[in-house]
Design a protein around this motif. Sequence first.
Motif, PDB file in Angstrom:
ATOM      1  N   ASP A 331     102.404 -17.750 -14.785  1.00 31.77           N
ATOM      2  CA  ASP A 331     103.720 -18.171 -15.263  1.00 31.77           C
ATOM      3  C   ASP A 331     104.139 -19.493 -14.635  1.00 31.77           C
ATOM      4  O   ASP A 331     104.664 -20.387 -15.308  1.00 31.77           O
ATOM      5  N   LEU A 332     103.891 -19.614 -13.320  1.00 30.69           N
ATOM      6  CA  LEU A 332     104.218 -20.866 -12.642  1.00 30.69           C
ATOM      7  C   LEU A 332     103.352 -22.007 -13.162  1.00 30.69           C
ATOM      8  O   LEU A 332     103.815 -23.149 -13.301  1.00 30.69           O
ATOM      9  N   ALA A 333     102.096 -21.703 -13.484  1.00 35.53           N
ATOM     10  CA  ALA A 333     101.199 -22.733 -14.019  1.00 35.53           C
ATOM     11  C   ALA A 333     101.701 -23.244 -15.360  1.00 35.53           C
ATOM     12  O   ALA A 333     101.697 -24.462 -15.622  1.00 35.53           O
ATOM     13  N   ALA A 334     102.139 -22.319 -16.220  1.00 34.69           N
ATOM     14  CA  ALA A 334     102.642 -22.711 -17.538  1.00 34.69           C
ATOM     15  C   ALA A 334     103.882 -23.589 -17.406  1.00 34.69           C
ATOM     16  O   ALA A 334     104.040 -24.592 -18.115  1.00 34.69           O
ATOM     17  N   ALA A 335     104.770 -23.192 -16.495  1.00 33.27           N
ATOM     18  CA  ALA A 335     105.995 -23.968 -16.300  1.00 33.27           C
ATOM     19  C   ALA A 335     105.709 -25.326 -15.664  1.00 33.27           C
ATOM     20  O   ALA A 335     106.300 -26.350 -16.039  1.00 33.27           O
ATOM     21  N   ALA A 336     104.777 -25.348 -14.714  1.00 36.60           N
ATOM     22  CA  ALA A 336     104.437 -26.609 -14.053  1.00 36.60           C
ATOM     23  C   ALA A 336     103.821 -27.597 -15.032  1.00 36.60           C
ATOM     24  O   ALA A 336     104.069 -28.805 -14.957  1.00 36.60           O
ATOM     25  N   ALA A 337     103.017 -27.085 -15.966  1.00 38.02           N
ATOM     26  CA  ALA A 337     102.401 -27.963 -16.966  1.00 38.02           C
ATOM     27  C   ALA A 337     103.458 -28.639 -17.834  1.00 38.02           C
ATOM     28  O   ALA A 337     103.275 -29.781 -18.277  1.00 38.02           O
ATOM     29  N   VAL A 338     104.575 -27.943 -18.054  1.00 38.18           N
ATOM     30  CA  VAL A 338     105.658 -28.506 -18.867  1.00 38.18           C
ATOM     31  C   VAL A 338     106.455 -29.540 -18.077  1.00 38.18           C
ATOM     32  O   VAL A 338     106.812 -30.608 -18.592  1.00 38.18           O
ATOM     33  N   ILE A 339     106.707 -29.226 -16.825  1.00 35.93           N
ATOM     34  CA  ILE A 339     107.663 -30.040 -16.064  1.00 35.93           C
ATOM     35  C   ILE A 339     107.005 -31.186 -15.294  1.00 35.93           C
ATOM     36  O   ILE A 339     107.693 -32.108 -14.841  1.00 35.93           O
ATOM     37  N   ALA A 363     100.247 -21.108  -5.509  1.00 36.24           N
ATOM     38  CA  ALA A 363     100.964 -22.178  -6.205  1.00 36.24           C
ATOM     39  C   ALA A 363     101.046 -23.432  -5.341  1.00 36.24           C
ATOM     40  O   ALA A 363     101.013 -24.566  -5.858  1.00 36.24           O
ATOM     41  N   LEU A 364     101.142 -23.249  -4.039  1.00 38.68           N
ATOM     42  CA  LEU A 364     101.114 -24.399  -3.118  1.00 38.68           C
ATOM     43  C   LEU A 364      99.747 -25.067  -3.166  1.00 38.68           C
ATOM     44  O   LEU A 364      99.641 -26.295  -3.250  1.00 38.68           O
ATOM     45  N   GLU A 365      98.695 -24.262  -3.115  1.00 38.79           N
ATOM     46  CA  GLU A 365      97.336 -24.803  -3.105  1.00 38.79           C
ATOM     47  C   GLU A 365      97.022 -25.564  -4.389  1.00 38.79           C
ATOM     48  O   GLU A 365      96.303 -26.570  -4.372  1.00 38.79           O
ATOM     49  N   LYS A 366      97.574 -25.111  -5.506  1.00 43.37           N
ATOM     50  CA  LYS A 366      97.284 -25.744  -6.795  1.00 43.37           C
ATOM     51  C   LYS A 366      98.246 -26.888  -7.124  1.00 43.37           C
ATOM     52  O   LYS A 366      98.098 -27.550  -8.157  1.00 43.37           O
ATOM     53  N   GLY A 367      99.232 -27.116  -6.279  1.00 42.70           N
ATOM     54  CA  GLY A 367     100.142 -28.238  -6.482  1.00 42.70           C
ATOM     55  C   GLY A 367     101.341 -27.939  -7.369  1.00 42.70           C
ATOM     56  O   GLY A 367     102.149 -28.837  -7.648  1.00 42.70           O
ATOM     57  N   TYR A 368     101.491 -26.690  -7.812  1.00 44.50           N
ATOM     58  CA  TYR A 368     102.601 -26.369  -8.710  1.00 44.50           C
ATOM     59  C   TYR A 368     103.947 -26.507  -8.002  1.00 44.50           C
ATOM     60  O   TYR A 368     104.924 -26.987  -8.600  1.00 44.50           O
ATOM     61  N   PRO A 425     108.107 -18.271 -19.595  1.00 44.84           N
ATOM     62  CA  PRO A 425     108.173 -19.291 -18.537  1.00 44.84           C
ATOM     63  C   PRO A 425     108.144 -20.727 -19.045  1.00 44.84           C
ATOM     64  O   PRO A 425     108.893 -21.573 -18.554  1.00 44.84           O
ATOM     65  N   ALA A 426     107.280 -21.042 -20.008  1.00 45.53           N
ATOM     66  CA  ALA A 426     107.196 -22.409 -20.505  1.00 45.53           C
ATOM     67  C   ALA A 426     108.489 -22.825 -21.190  1.00 45.53           C
ATOM     68  O   ALA A 426     108.933 -23.971 -21.062  1.00 45.53           O
ATOM     69  N   VAL A 427     109.114 -21.900 -21.900  1.00 47.38           N
ATOM     70  CA  VAL A 427     110.385 -22.207 -22.564  1.00 47.38           C
ATOM     71  C   VAL A 427     111.480 -22.426 -21.526  1.00 47.38           C
ATOM     72  O   VAL A 427     112.323 -23.329 -21.669  1.00 47.38           O
ATOM     73  N   VAL A 428     111.470 -21.626 -20.465  1.00 50.29           N
ATOM     74  CA  VAL A 428     112.448 -21.811 -19.386  1.00 50.29           C
ATOM     75  C   VAL A 428     112.302 -23.200 -18.778  1.00 50.29           C
ATOM     76  O   VAL A 428     113.293 -23.920 -18.573  1.00 50.29           O
ATOM     77  N   ALA A 429     111.072 -23.619 -18.497  1.00 46.82           N
ATOM     78  CA  ALA A 429     110.839 -24.936 -17.895  1.00 46.82           C
ATOM     79  C   ALA A 429     111.225 -26.061 -18.841  1.00 46.82           C
ATOM     80  O   ALA A 429     111.851 -27.060 -18.434  1.00 46.82           O
ATOM     81  N   ALA A 430     110.856 -25.927 -20.116  1.00 50.68           N
ATOM     82  CA  ALA A 430     111.197 -26.962 -21.085  1.00 50.68           C
ATOM     83  C   ALA A 430     112.706 -27.099 -21.235  1.00 50.68           C
ATOM     84  O   ALA A 430     113.238 -28.214 -21.359  1.00 50.68           O
ATOM     85  N   THR A 431     113.403 -25.975 -21.206  1.00 50.15           N
ATOM     86  CA  THR A 431     114.869 -26.000 -21.322  1.00 50.15           C
ATOM     87  C   THR A 431     115.491 -26.645 -20.093  1.00 50.15           C
ATOM     88  O   THR A 431     116.489 -27.364 -20.194  1.00 50.15           O
ATOM     89  N   ALA A 432     114.902 -26.402 -18.902  1.00 47.85           N
ATOM     90  CA  ALA A 432     115.409 -27.044 -17.686  1.00 47.85           C
ATOM     91  C   ALA A 432     115.304 -28.557 -17.799  1.00 47.85           C
ATOM     92  O   ALA A 432     116.178 -29.292 -17.334  1.00 47.85           O
ATOM     93  N   VAL A 433     114.252 -29.052 -18.438  1.00 50.58           N
ATOM     94  CA  VAL A 433     114.049 -30.494 -18.614  1.00 50.58           C
ATOM     95  C   VAL A 433     114.982 -31.061 -19.679  1.00 50.58           C
ATOM     96  O   VAL A 433     115.576 -32.132 -19.507  1.00 50.58           O
ATOM     97  N   ALA A 434     115.126 -30.336 -20.776  1.00 53.51           N
ATOM     98  CA  ALA A 434     115.921 -30.842 -21.901  1.00 53.51           C
ATOM     99  C   ALA A 434     117.416 -30.607 -21.731  1.00 53.51           C
ATOM    100  O   ALA A 434     118.240 -31.326 -22.334  1.00 53.51           O
ATOM    101  N   GLY A 435     117.790 -29.573 -20.959  1.00 50.41           N
ATOM    102  CA  GLY A 435     119.203 -29.224 -20.816  1.00 50.41           C
ATOM    103  C   GLY A 435     119.698 -28.333 -21.918  1.00 50.41           C
ATOM    104  O   GLY A 435     120.807 -27.839 -21.885  1.00 50.41           O
TER     105      GLY A 435
END
Length: 445
Positions: A331-339, A363-368, A425-435
């Motif tokens: 889930d964190l990976a999907a969100a990180a890819a968006v943001i 998630a720390l090791e992968k840079g997310y 998760p990806a929709v949550v991240a995209a919405t955080a970016v778009a507002g």
Amino acid sequence: MSGQTFAQKALARAAGMKTVEIGQVVDARPDVVLSHDNTAAIRRIWLQFGQERVVIPERIAITLDHAVPAPTTKHAQNHAEIRQFVQEQGIRNFFEVGRGICHQVLSEEALVLPGQLILGADSHTTHFGWLGAFGAGIGRSEVAALWATGELWLRVPESMKVVLEGELPTGVTAKDFALRLIGDLGADGGLYMSIEFHGSGIEAMSLESRMVLPNMMAEFGAKTAWIAPDAKTTTYLAERLKRKAQRDDRRFGKPLETLSVSELQALLLSMALFPDPDATYAAVHHYRAEELEPYIACPHSVDNVVPLSAVAGTRVQQAFLGTCTNGRLEDLAAAAAVIRGRRVAPGVRFIVIPASSEVLKAALEKGYIQDFVEAGAVIGVPGCGPCMGNHMGIPAPGEATISSANRNFRGRMGTPDSEIYLASPAVVAATAVAGVIVDPREIGG
């Protein structure tokens, strides 16, 4: 005699019986009894039995996760009482503040195995169906009774078969499928049922995606939910058993260090329970994965589900990524890819809380985590976070939150006069970016 469902077989096993009938009441002995921050309250009920010792310390698992770190003196005192109880009773499966959410942690620790019965003082104990186990939420007084006696009566539930065939389209997730199912049949559509997931669409899912489905079935009214364990499941458990188990763990009749991963896999598969081909179901529902799309559960009910396109452009003030439903590495990976390379929109807070310390470390090791921090997100301590309205992200009156959690009824996050939208998760991240609520595929995520 007709064939047996998974639920019938699981409760027959837990009751020491060959077979049981749907609707029959049995005295079952669970393999694991789960509680969390509510353990102090359960202890006060248990003390009324007049016992000095719990009868099943080896089957008790306790995780501090719902209000961590303690946000008030009352919560801190509650945690202190639990730590004292754990020490007095010799409970070995205790997980401290910061280890993570109970359902995630017990899965990572390989404390729940296929075919087993786990009863927990948390409604989302249905989660353990991803392991092929019978997981069910129960009340605090029932947990106290289990501490005192080691067994509890349960009614054998009717079963519903849900079949997903095909492959989910890009951008469509297990969360979307769960929301679609609940939206179609209602928040009480699976009331006191065992929900069995079948089909090529389920088999194709990653383990972390599978976890979402039985977890969300608590919002469907289900007593339990089940996914067939396969090679992916047994590999996950076998590898973790070798790493995690205590040296004197003899759940398989011999010390774990004497068993290879392949031997453990075979033993785990032999424990698994599968429904008979001629089992009786109260209902059967079929879905094609290719026909699904991203969905949103709108305020103030989890079955108020619409396609994302119907609410695109709705403004939010907060985005929350986490919980036992969608706080894992995938889930964190999907969100990180968006943001990644973007910024959280002005006027929006983006709260990210990994489901466990293991997830946080990975998630720390992968840079997310760096991706989230550079985008302006806030990282929280592994645990439930604001999901139940204790702390770490309670919205203000009049604000709207988009969340990867499982519940959105009025006041769930601590503020009755606020709105909660549920999404992947990806929709949550995209919405955080778009507002505003947006499909991540539309912004290149």
